[in-house]
Design an enzyme around this catalytic site. Structure first.
Site, short mmCIF file in Angstrom:
data_model
loop_
_atom_site.label_atom_id
_atom_site.label_comp_id
_atom_site.label_asym_id
_atom_site.label_seq_id
_atom_site.Cartn_x
_atom_site.Cartn_y
_atom_site.Cartn_z
N ASP A 1 -1.26 7.13 6.22
CA ASP A 1 -2.34 6.39 5.78
C ASP A 1 -2.58 5.38 6.94
O ASP A 1 -1.82 4.46 7.21
CB ASP A 1 -2.11 5.55 4.63
N TRP B 1 0.73 -1.13 -0.06
CA TRP B 1 -0.04 -0.11 0.21
C TRP B 1 0.64 1.21 -0.03
O TRP B 1 0.29 2.28 -0.53
CB TRP B 1 -0.84 -0.03 0.98
N LYS C 1 -12.62 -0.43 8.14
CA LYS C 1 -11.76 -1.46 8.87
C LYS C 1 -12.11 -1.15 10.27
O LYS C 1 -12.98 -2.24 10.85
CB LYS C 1 -10.29 -1.26 8.90
#
Length: 361
Positions: free
Chosen positions: A173, A102, A197
């Protein structure tokens, strides 16, 4: 059918009390005669929902008053472009630290908007199994910002310390570990997180940005992606993801009722220990991530005999242990154990893994 233990990396399992309250209020929110889904985002009912959600989030994270909270759309992947659109114009270049897939995708996307330098990377042989140590970070003091991913959902690498970037704004992030433990927001210039999440349902992206970083958007930045414009409009320059904001507000209240982020950290430490302790003594299952950097949110693991992967997954499904298949890019298995996963779910998974190993090992 009883509820399963859902180990999905996202959209992920939600707290059952939140789901029950949302169900109770589905047709009539607090006597309004409307579902939240039907409300005007500019009506007094929804505006109170958003204000309450923001207040709860500010309390949970102890967000300083000089930080703006934005309720946006587009997910973490969207922010990969929106962050440089808004910040890189400060100096014209930015640093990125790579600890997994990511963060690499973040850097690749940002390169469309200006010169990007890789300040550190833990990639070895195509894999990321640790967080780059602070001594490995070679930072540019003239960078507009330094970006890193606090938790890599694919590789299972998490950063448990706050990087020191001097006077350069730190951007993180936190899509997959925000609200899982206390953080010092004042150490960051900007934090962003997709909601699906720990925060709630998909469709909502949180951005927490220090106010002095507003107003630096590139001239080509679309208005809807301009943080300053969204801040002036109280996140309502366009229609916000209203129902997702409502669900997030319920989650914030639920976390508060459990004791806040210190309680969440203790809960998540305990769950992760159950699973990692088993993996470390197993000769059939393995996790190769550096122990100090092992994620408490996403635990990838591999079977010694990969020909048994499908057998393992089918057996897990039969026991109500679902969404354990690893990311397609790395294979294996992955147990995502976010805030809402009870420790009973992790224990049930370990019991199954122990029996599977005894049968096939």
């Amino acid at each position: 059918m009883p509820r399963v233990f859902n180990f999905s990396p996202g959209p992920a399992t939600l707290p059952e009390p939140v789901l029950r309250q949302a169900a109770d209020e589905m047709l009539d929110w607090r006597g309004s005669g409307m579902s939240v889904m039907e409300m005007s985002h500019r009506g007094k009912e929804f505006m109170s929902i958003q204000a309450e959600a923001e207040a709860s989030l500010r309390e949970l994270l102890a967000i300083p008053p000089n930080y703006t909270v934005l309720f946006l759309q587009g997910g973490g992947i969207g922010q990969n472009a929106i962050v440089p659109m808004n910040l890189i114009g400060r100096t014209g270049r930015a640093d990125y630290v790579l600890s997994g897939d990511w963060s690499k995708r973040s850097a690749d996307e940002a390169a469309h908007f200006g010169p990007i330098r890789i300040a550190a990377s833990s990639e070895e042989g195509g894999r990321y199994l640790r967080m780059p140590a602070p001594s490995e970070w070679k930072l540019d003091p003239g960078a507009a910002y330094v970006h890193y991913c606090a938790n890599e959902t694919i590789g299972g690498v998490e950063c448990f310390w706050t990087p020191d970037t001097g006077g350069v704004p730190l951007v993180s992030d936190m899509s997959s570990n925000l609200l899982s433990r206390p953080i010092d927001v004042s150490r960051y210039g900007l934090i962003y997180a997709g909601a699906q999440k720990n925060v709630g349902m998909s469709g909502l992206t949180l951005v927490i940005v220090r106010e002095d970083l507003l107003g630096h958007a590139l001239p080509t930045t679309p208005s809807v992606f301009n943080y300053q414009i969204q801040a002036k409009a109280d996140s309502m320059y366009n229609t916000p993801p209203t129902y997702a904001i409502y669900i997030a507000g319920l989650v914030f209240k639920h976390v508060q009722s459990l004791g806040g982020l210190a309680a969440m950290e203790a809960h998540n430490r305990a769950k992760a220990a159950v699973l990692y302790d088993f993996l470390d003594q197993s000769r059939f299952f393995s996790n190769p991530v550096e122990p100090a950097d092992r994620s408490r949110m996403n635990v990838p693991f591999w079977l010694r005999d990969t020909s048994l992967d499908e057998v393992f997954l089918k057996g897990a499904q039969a026991r109500g242990l679902v969404q354990l298949k690893g990311h397609r890019s790395v294979g294996g298995m992955r147990a995502s154990i976010y805030n809402a996963m009870p420790i009973e779910g992790v224990r049930a998974l370990v019991d199954y893994m122990r029996e599977f190993e005894a049968r096939h090992g």
